[in-house]
Every structure is written in structure tokens, then in C-alpha cells.
Enzyme design. Structure first.
Site, PDB file in Angstrom:
ATOM      1  N   GLU A   7       0.816  -1.220   0.000  1.00  0.00           N
ATOM      2  CA  GLU A   7       0.000   0.000   0.000  1.00  0.00           C
ATOM      3  C   GLU A   7       0.848   1.267   0.000  1.00  0.00           C
ATOM      4  O   GLU A   7       0.503   2.242  -0.674  1.00  0.00           O
ATOM      5  CB  GLU A   7      -0.926   0.002   1.225  1.00  0.00           C
ATOM      6  CG  GLU A   7      -1.856   1.214   1.259  1.00  0.00           C
ATOM      7  CD  GLU A   7      -2.819   1.141   2.424  1.00  0.00           C
ATOM      8  OE1 GLU A   7      -3.683   2.023   2.514  1.00  0.00           O
ATOM      9  OE2 GLU A   7      -2.695   0.212   3.239  1.00  0.00           O
ATOM     10  N   ASP A   8       1.964   1.252   0.738  1.00  0.00           N
ATOM     11  CA  ASP A   8       2.728   2.482   0.960  1.00  0.00           C
ATOM     12  C   ASP A   8       4.030   2.572   0.170  1.00  0.00           C
ATOM     13  O   ASP A   8       4.737   3.569   0.276  1.00  0.00           O
ATOM     14  CB  ASP A   8       3.043   2.627   2.464  1.00  0.00           C
ATOM     15  CG  ASP A   8       1.784   2.770   3.304  1.00  0.00           C
ATOM     16  OD1 ASP A   8       0.767   3.220   2.742  1.00  0.00           O
ATOM     17  OD2 ASP A   8       1.804   2.401   4.496  1.00  0.00           O
TER      18      ASP A   8
END
Length: 724
Positions: free
Chosen positions: A94-95
């Protein structure tokens, strides 16, 4: 992103922003994992550190410190290497630009699936959630968890976030704390992970209600029993007694958490002084029988508080928790709770389902709680594999979060949600209406049980059906779900109509026979005209109304034969008693009822009396009310028992017995030995020497009744037996 997809990823230099934490993690892993798996976890750290390079947390620390801390929490539970790798990489998809394909190639598809599962959960964000939104969040979160370990990673992730919550803005702290108390702590509780649950609750309470947390904490700390010497005294006395009993044990003191105290005060509307089990001890012994030995020992030191003993060893909680709980009168005015359990029970109580990995290679001798927890996990995993969906996992986890519902497994591994107190019959109708209509029994966790058995969450239920089975009016007493109740009523209404048509047909045939005619000999056009005049769409409706007492069969017969209007019968037209009687089996549901004044049973001479709206009420010929009924011959229906009568019929027995203890039990035993059921018992008269009891029992026929009466009369305490 391209730098993460190169095949020579292993050769890339790796930043090391938290060497001490990683080394501590590796030392812990080396205690229970092979060296090659420890290296694999180290490799996950290297990949994650490079992926998160340059990213910082709100506190200013390198971001990778958070995934490492999450992995360390899971290492305390001794989870497997795949889970730990996924924990370190859980934020990478996600990051960071790290692709899933790289995780699959570098580690395994399972690790990638775990990371992807946690990533999907993190993308679900809710603002100002109401209760329904929180339930929806749980459903979405757990529906995407195709592996139980996803939830464990998420709980560890949330726990570390709560530990470092002070770095967040005030509004974010409150939102995250509320979410923790409403969602994550209850999930940890349902999974049996009490250590996680307790810390999540305490941290959430402190962040959401800092003043209330501080007040309760100060009050608890100021209680007399909290003084070190007081605790030491209680502990020494308990330890001394256990030693005298030669019980190997570990004894630790425990304090009820501020959140538990707060919720108990709120739910039970009590002050802090009224919350009893604030302080306590936990005793851990090697064997189950030693738990009960230890219980006797502590009760010999301090008196137990009445009504506060709970045996969760014999009856475990839904999440597999086992322990003995007792509350003692302490020496300093504050009651003390003592929990007693075995070492394995203690591990399961603290780790919950995570103990599955700790004990997965253990041999025989595992505790019932451990076996129960492992069976529950295995059932969940089987469900997900066969159904291809993890929605079922959510439904099971919702058990304790939503106590007004129970969640049950079908034999195929699907989940059924039913209202609280639902029975096996409710479950049958939840599967399919036809399954419910033909149900005869159920297997709950592979044990045969009656349909009226109440179900508990987590049980596996299989319904046994038979083509000949069908609902009866008593089924309405066994169900709580609206679907089951509606289906049973619909079936009974339809069945009542069918039985009414059949009985009405026989009654009309008898009336026509008395007029030397029959339904076949009545012209069809006359029947059609009669139905039109009486406003019936079909002949079946008229026949049903006859059986229900809304139309007199003699009058309808006269109209069919003579074409006369529907006028009262004259004396000359009253029906003569026919030679043929209507044979009944007792199964004519909804149409026949058996009079409460005389309770007819098979073998009795009987007659029927037509009562408007009630149908035919069956009486014994020697019933006192029959004399009055014979004044209305058009309503009297000659009847007799068919040869194939089955079922149980109620009878009332008046029994005169000696007035002394134990008589009721003797009479009840005699009834039971005769294979008869007792519905009710009432004392009608009583003096110093003789008691009069009325037993309502069920018998199959007169011969069965005679056998019951003979057995009762043989009792020396019985003076007389009479059927009422």
C-alpha cells in the site's frame, strides 16, 4: 517501481535503520524456528527496509520500525515464518512501489496472499461509524481474510499503533481508539487472545476517555488491598496452603483492568466500591484434577463468596477458554478473585487461536480448550477452502460481538446466522423450507439431538429428514425465527385445509347416505348451482367448511338432493343415525380436537360434536356433556377409532397417596417405567396422612393406560388410582 522487480534484488544494498530491534527479533525466533526460516524473516526485513526507505512515522522514527515491532509481537506468540515475513511487509504493497509479484517470487504465494489480505483491510476506512457501519467493517475486513493469520497480523498491527498513539492528532486518537474498542478488542476476545484484548482495551480506554481512565486507575491504586504488604500476605497464605497440599503451582497476582471496571460499572449501574472482583490471583497447575484440588485449598484459606464460582473447565467459553473462577472474602475487606487453570489452559487463554501454531506439533494430552480452539480454526479453514470465500469467517467471529445472534456451520461449511435461542428446527428452515417441513432430528457436532434442542454459536448442525415427516402445531413452540414460524403456519394451514376437505367429504357422504344418495349421484350442475348460491369457488371450500362446523352436513345434503334453500331442518328432516361411523386416526390436524373434559384415547367409545369454527370435538361416549350434545343431533357425528391409530393422547389420573416424602418420585418412576410421559402434576388435596395428586400423562391407547395404572397401584404408598 522497476527497481523492485529486478531479479538481482538480493544483491541490492540494504539500509538498517533499527538493528537492535531486528537482532532482538532474530534471537527470539531462534528459540523456536529453524535457522533457514530465521534467515527468511531477516530477508523480509531487508526487503521491507529498502521498500520503506525514507519514510517516517508521525513520531519521527523510520517507518520500518513499525513492521518490525508488529513481527516482534507475533514472535511472542511463536507464529510461523510466513506470518512473520508478511507482518514485516504488511504495509509495503500500500505504501511503497513494491509489487506483489516480487513478494511471491522472493518468498511465497502464501506470504503475498497474507500481505495482500492485510493491505485490503487497511484500505477500509470509516469516519463517524455507527453500530451498523462497524458491523459492516467487520464483515468486509474478515470476508477478505482468506487465512486466519491475516487477522493475527492485523491485531498485532493495531496493538503497536495503539502503543504509539500519542504521536497522532487528538481527533485521530479518538477515532482510532473508538475503532479499537468497538472492533479489534472484541475480535481479539472472540479469538481467545486475552493478552492482546486486555492491552487493546486499556490503551483504547485511556485514549478515548483519559480522565475516566485516570480516575479509576487512581482509585484502584488507592485500595487497601493494593498495598504491597497486603498483597504479599494474601499471596503468602495461598502459597503456603498450596505447598501444604503438595501441589506444584505458579501463583501470580492480577488486577482487573480499568476498562473492565468501567464497563462493569456502566452495564450494571454500580459504583466502584460495588465492583467486587477488582483484585485477584491466578494459580497455574500441571493437571486438570489439580485445578479442583487447588480450588479446595484456597477455599480452606478464605471463605468463598456465594454465587460467584464458575467452572469454565467443565463448560468452556465459546472461544475455548477454560479456567475455574472463584471469589473469596479477602482479609482486608476487598473480595479477591482467583483463577485456577492448567499450563496449557493458560497458554490458550493468553494466546487464543494463536496457540494453534505453538501446539500444532504437540502430541496427545492436549487440553480440551486447546483441542476446541484448534477444531474451530480447522473448521474455519475448511470452510474457506470449500466455499472459496472468507465471509463465513466473519460470521463466526461475530459471535461474541453480536450476542443476539448465533452462528452455525452447515455440513458443507457454510455459515447460518439465526436469532438467539434458535433451535435445530430453526436451522432446518434456514437451510430450506422443504428441509424444515420434513425434519425429524438433527446431529449437532455429530451427536443426535431432538429438533427442539437450542443451538450455540460455532456448532456444526446437520438435519435428518424423512419423506413422511411433517410439521405439527407443537413445532411452533420450538422455533424463534420468523422464517420458521411463517413456514410452519403456512404448512399447517394448508394441511388443515386438506384434512378438513377429507373429513368434510366423509361427513357429507354419511349425510347423503342417510338420504339414500351419494355425492356421485348428485347432478354436477346442481352442485355448481349450490356452490354459486353459497358463494364458494370450489367444492373443496364447502367440504372444509363442513368439517370446521360452519355448515351442517345434513343441511348441505338436503340442498344437494332436494335442491331446497338453506333453511333449518325440521324434525322430520333430521338425519337418522347411520350404521357407518367415521373412522379417525387422531392425525386429522386442525380439524379434530380432543375434549379436555373427558380426554378420549384410542379404545374408548367416542362421538364427535360439530362446533362452529373449531371443527369436530371428540368426546368419550360416557362424557357427562354428551347428554346435552344429543339435543342437537345435526351436530353429532358418529365416530370410531381406526385400526392404525398412532401417537400419544393425554389422560388425567387422580392418585391418592400417603403423605410422606419421596412419594411423588415413586409414582413418577412407575409412570416412566410404563413408557409414559408426564405433562404436569398438581396437588388437589392434602392433609396429615393422605395427599391427592392429579397426573397429566400421555398414553397410546387403553391397554397402555391400564398398564400404567397397574404399575402405580402396585406401589405400597398408593391408596387409589382413578381416571378422570
Amino acid at each position: 517501481m522497476s527497481s523492485f522487480s529486478k531479479p538481482r534484488l538480493a544483491d541490492a544494498p540494504c539500509p538498517d535503520p533499527c538493528p537492535d530491534a531486528v537482532e532482538a527479533l532474530e534471537r527470539r525466533l531462534a528459540e523456536y524456528l529453524p535457522i533457514d526460516q530465521v534467515r527468511q524473516v531477516r530477508r523480509a526485513y531487508e526487503v521491507g527496509a529498502r521498500a520503506h526507505e525514507g519514510q517516517l512515522r508521525k513520531s519521527g522514527e523510520a517507518y520500518i520500525t513499525h513492521p518490525v515491532a508488529v513481527a516482534s509481537l507475533l514472535a511472542e506468540l511463536r507464529l510461523d515464518a510466513e506470518t512473520l515475513c508478511a507482518a514485516i511487509l504488511h504495509d509495503a504493497l500500500e505504501d511503497t512501489p513494491l509489487p506483489r509479484s516480487e513478494i511471491e517470487r522472493e518468498f511465497s504465494p502464501t506470504v503475498a496472499e497474507l500481505v495482500d489480505g492485510v493491505t485490503k483491510l487497511d484500505k477500509l476506512q470509516f469516519q463517524d461509524r455507527q453500530e451498523a457501519a462497524a458491523e459492516s467493517f467487520r464483515k468486509m475486513m474478515l470476508a477478505m481474510a482468506r487465512d486466519l493469520r491475516v487477522i493475527l497480523i492485523k491485531l498485532a498491527d493495531r496493538l503497536h499503533n495503539m502503543r504509539t498513539l500519542d504521536a497522532m492528532a487528538a481527533e485521530s486518537r479518538r477515532r482510532i481508539a473508538r475503532e479499537t474498542l468497538e472492533i479489534y478488542a472484541p475480535i481479539a476476545q472472540r479469538l481467545g487472545m486475552n493478552k492482546f484484548k486486555a492491552e487493546l482495551q486499556d490503551l483504547g480506554f485511556r485514549a478515548l476517555y483519559p480522565k475516566r481512565h485516570a480516575v479509576i486507575s487512581r482509585r484502584v491504586a488507592s485500595q487497601p488491598v493494593m498495598r504491597r504488604e497486603a498483597l504479599a500476605t494474601v499471596e503468602a497464605q495461598l502459597a503456603q496452603r498450596l505447598a501444604q497440599e503438595q501441589l506444584p503451582h505458579s501463583l501470580v497476582s492480577r488486577i482487573k483492568s480499568p476498562w473492565s471496571i468501567y464497563t462493569k460499572m456502566k452495564q450494571e449501574h454500580k459504583s466502584l466500591d460495588q465492583v467486587l472482583d477488582v483484585f485477584g490471583f491466578r494459580i497455574v497447575v500441571p493437571e486438570v484434577m489439580q485445578c479442583y484440588h487447588a480450588l479446595g485449598a484456597v477455599h480452606s484459606v478464605y471463605k468463598p463468596l456465594e454465587g460467584r464460582f464458575r467452572d469454565f473447565i467443565a463448560i468452556p467459553k465459546a472461544n475455548g477458554y477454560q479456567s475455574l473462577h472463584t471469589v473469596l472474602f479477602g482479609p482486608y475487606g476487598a473480595p479477591v478473585e482467583v483463577q485456577i487453570r492448567t499450563e496449557e489452559m493458560d497458554q490458550v487463554a493468553e494466546r487464543g487461536v494463536a496457540a494453534h501454531w505453538l501446539y500444532k506439533n504437540a502430541g496427545s494430552g492436549s487440553s480440551a480448550a486447546q483441542t476446541r480452539a484448534q477444531d474451530w480454526i480447522r473448521d474455519l479453514m475448511d470452510t474457506q477452502q470449500t466455499a472459496g470465500s472468507s465471509l463465513e469467517f466473519l460470521d463466526n467471529v461475530k459471535v461474541d460481538l453480536f450476542p443476539d445472534e448465533v452462528y452455525l456451520f452447515t455440513p458443507q461449511g457454510d455459515i447460518m446466522a439465526l436469532p438467539r435461542n434458535a433451535t435445530a428446527l430453526d436451522f432446518a428452515y434456514a437451510v430450506h423450507t422443504d428441509v424444515g417441513n420434513h425434519a425429524v432430528a438433527a446431529r449437532v457436532d455429530r451427536k443426535l439431538v431432538p429438533l427442539r434442542t437450542k443451538l450455540a454459536s460455532g456448532q456444526s448442525v446437520e438435519i435428518i429428514t424423512a419423506p413422511s415427516a411433517s410439521p405439527g402445531p407443537q413445532w411452533l413452540e420450538y422455533v424463534v425465527s420468523s422464517k420458521a414460524r411463517t413456514a410452519i403456519r403456512h404448512f399447517l394451514k394448508r394441511l388443515e385445509h386438506e384434512d378438513a376437505v377429507d373429513l368434510g367429504h366423509r361427513m357429507l357422504d354419511r349425510a347423503l347416505e342417510a338420504m339414500e344418495s351419494s355425492l356421485d349421484r348428485v347432478p354436477p350442475d346442481r352442485i355448481e348451482q349450490l356452490l354459486a348460491d353459497l358463494r364458494y369457488r370450489r367444492l373443496e371450500e364447502l367440504l372444509a367448511d363442513i368439517a370446521l362446523g360452519n355448515r351442517m352436513p345434513a343441511q348441505v345434503a338436503r340442498m344437494m338432493v332436494n335442491g331446497q334453500d338453506d333453511l333449518p331442518l325440521t324434525d322430520a328432516e333430521l338425519p337418522v343415525a347411520p350404521t357407518e361411523r367415521i373412522m379417525i386416526t387422531g392425525n386429522e390436524r386442525g380439524v379434530l380436537s380432543f375434549a379436555a373434559c373427558c380426554h378420549p384415547i384410542p379404545g374408548d367409545e367416542i362421538m364427535g360434536y360439530l362446533s362452529a369454527g373449531k371443527g369436530v370435538v371428540v368426546h368419550r361416549m360416557d362424557c357427562p356433556n354428551v347428554v346435552e350434545y344429543r339435543k342437537f343431533p345435526e351436530r353429532c357425528v358418529p365416530m370410531a377409532w381406526d385400526r392404525s391409530v398412532v401417537g400419544d393422547f393425554r389422560v388425567i389420573l387422580r392418585i391418592d397417596v400417603e403423605n410422606k416424602p419421596g412419594v411423588l418420585a415413586q409414582v413418577a418412576a412407575a409412570v416412566a417405567e410404563s413408557n409414559s410421559n408426564i405433562d404436569a402434576v398438581e396437588y388437589r388435596e392434602r392433609d396429615l396422612t393422605v395427599s391427592v395428586m392429579e397426573f397429566s400423562i400421555e398414553v397410546r391407547h387403553r391397554k397402555h393406560l391400564a398398564d400404567v395404572i397397574r404399575r402405580i397401584r402396585r406401589l405400597g404408598v398408593v391408596h387409589a388410582v382413578q381416571r378422570l
